[in-house]
Design an enzyme around this catalytic site. Structure first.
Site, PDB file in Angstrom:
ATOM      1  N   HIS A 108       1.868 -10.152  -9.125  1.00  0.00           N
ATOM      2  CA  HIS A 108       1.675  -9.665 -10.492  1.00  0.00           C
ATOM      3  C   HIS A 108       2.247 -10.649 -11.505  1.00  0.00           C
ATOM      4  O   HIS A 108       1.601 -10.949 -12.521  1.00  0.00           O
ATOM      5  CB  HIS A 108       2.353  -8.305 -10.659  1.00  0.00           C
ATOM      6  CG  HIS A 108       2.380  -7.812 -12.066  1.00  0.00           C
ATOM      7  ND1 HIS A 108       1.326  -7.103 -12.624  1.00  0.00           N
ATOM      8  CD2 HIS A 108       3.309  -7.944 -13.052  1.00  0.00           C
ATOM      9  CE1 HIS A 108       1.613  -6.817 -13.889  1.00  0.00           C
ATOM     10  NE2 HIS A 108       2.814  -7.313 -14.165  1.00  0.00           N
ATOM     11  N   GLU A 109       3.450 -11.147 -11.238  1.00  0.00           N
ATOM     12  CA  GLU A 109       4.051 -12.110 -12.164  1.00  0.00           C
ATOM     13  C   GLU A 109       3.251 -13.407 -12.213  1.00  0.00           C
ATOM     14  O   GLU A 109       3.145 -14.045 -13.251  1.00  0.00           O
ATOM     15  CB  GLU A 109       5.508 -12.380 -11.788  1.00  0.00           C
ATOM     16  CG  GLU A 109       6.406 -11.150 -11.844  1.00  0.00           C
ATOM     17  CD  GLU A 109       6.301 -10.385 -13.147  1.00  0.00           C
ATOM     18  OE1 GLU A 109       6.067 -11.010 -14.206  1.00  0.00           O
ATOM     19  OE2 GLU A 109       6.452  -9.154 -13.117  1.00  0.00           O
ATOM     20  N   HIS A 112       0.492 -13.239 -14.688  1.00  0.00           N
ATOM     21  CA  HIS A 112       0.849 -13.633 -16.050  1.00  0.00           C
ATOM     22  C   HIS A 112       0.813 -15.156 -16.213  1.00  0.00           C
ATOM     23  O   HIS A 112       0.394 -15.675 -17.249  1.00  0.00           O
ATOM     24  CB  HIS A 112       2.246 -13.120 -16.406  1.00  0.00           C
ATOM     25  CG  HIS A 112       2.316 -11.640 -16.588  1.00  0.00           C
ATOM     26  ND1 HIS A 112       1.453 -10.946 -17.417  1.00  0.00           N
ATOM     27  CD2 HIS A 112       3.148 -10.711 -16.048  1.00  0.00           C
ATOM     28  CE1 HIS A 112       1.746  -9.661 -17.390  1.00  0.00           C
ATOM     29  NE2 HIS A 112       2.775  -9.486 -16.566  1.00  0.00           N
TER      30      HIS A 112
END
Length: 238
Positions: A108-109, A112
């Site tokens: 998920h990071e 980004h």
């Protein structure tokens, strides 16, 4: 100027506290859900045995991203991506762990970082809005409280507008977070880091995490609504 108590029901209990209570309950529910879901799937080891750090590195390389570093950071679920230093920071429960929960959060990071790399517009808007939101959140309550104490309506109104900026930031954050999770789940499957069943388990972790942002935004909106009910439209000229 406001009539007695500035249109307020006194500094004690008033009916609008129900809005604050609803927001608090939503936030607690979301926090409890993400913690329990993360704990559940932190006990499920991924089939590939990759750690969160290794997952992040593999995903970034698969997208041709070589200028983003992966670091460990202290704390529980303090994972984040810093676009200023191009760093993916993973918490201790993610960085060196091999669970599907750790792998999902790391991915998920990286989502980004990928958004930053491709110039994802909502992320750019959020990044540009950060100083404005910080400014608004720091000034909102001091201005509102000062306005109540000295009886100056403009202070209260400016404080509410400052609080509105903080609420807008939370709303802008929602599509950024959902998109990062979508990218993460797709890449975890495409790169073979997780099997189809594991991707489904990771989806539950990321969905629970997403609800914390939804709950926080909802709580802020309810608080803003309370401020408008208490102080909006209750002016009179001296």
């Amino acid at each position: 100027m406001y009539y007695g108590g500035y249109g307020y029901y006194g500094f004690g209990l008033d009916p609008t506290y129900i809005l604050v209570l609803i927001g608090a309950l939503l936030t607690m529910w979301a926090s409890s859900r993400v913690n329990s879901t993360f704990q559940k799937y932190s006990r499920v080891r991924s089939m590939t045995g990759l750690t969160g750090a290794e997952t992040a590195t593999r995903i970034l390389r698969s997208q041709g991203i070589y200028d983003v570093t992966v670091q460990s950071v202290q704390g529980q679920l303090t994972d984040h991506y810093d676009p200023r230093t191009k760093t993916v920071r993973l918490s201790e429960a993610v960085y060196g762990q091999t669970s599907v929960a750790a792998v999902g959060v790391a991915a998920h990071e990286c989502g980004h970082a990928i958004q930053d790399n491709v110039g994802y517009v909502p992320l750019r808007i959020r990044s540009a809005f950060v100083p404005v939101a910080n400014f608004g959140s720091k000034l909102a309550w001091p201005l509102i409280i000062l306005g109540i104490l000295i009886g100056l309506t403009p202070f209260i109104e400016v404080g509410i507008w400052m609080f509105t900026l903080a609420v807008l930031f939370q709303l802008i954050t929602l599509p950024v977070e959902f998109d990062a999770s979508s990218r993460a789940l797709r890449l975890l499957g495409e790169t073979g880091i997780l099997g189809s069943q594991e991707v489904g388990q990771t989806r539950k972790v990321l969905s629970a995490a997403a609800w914390t942002y939804v709950a926080a935004a909802a709580a802020s909106i309810l608080q803003l609504l309370r401020l408008v009910i208490l102080f909006g439209g209750r002016r009179r000229r001296d």
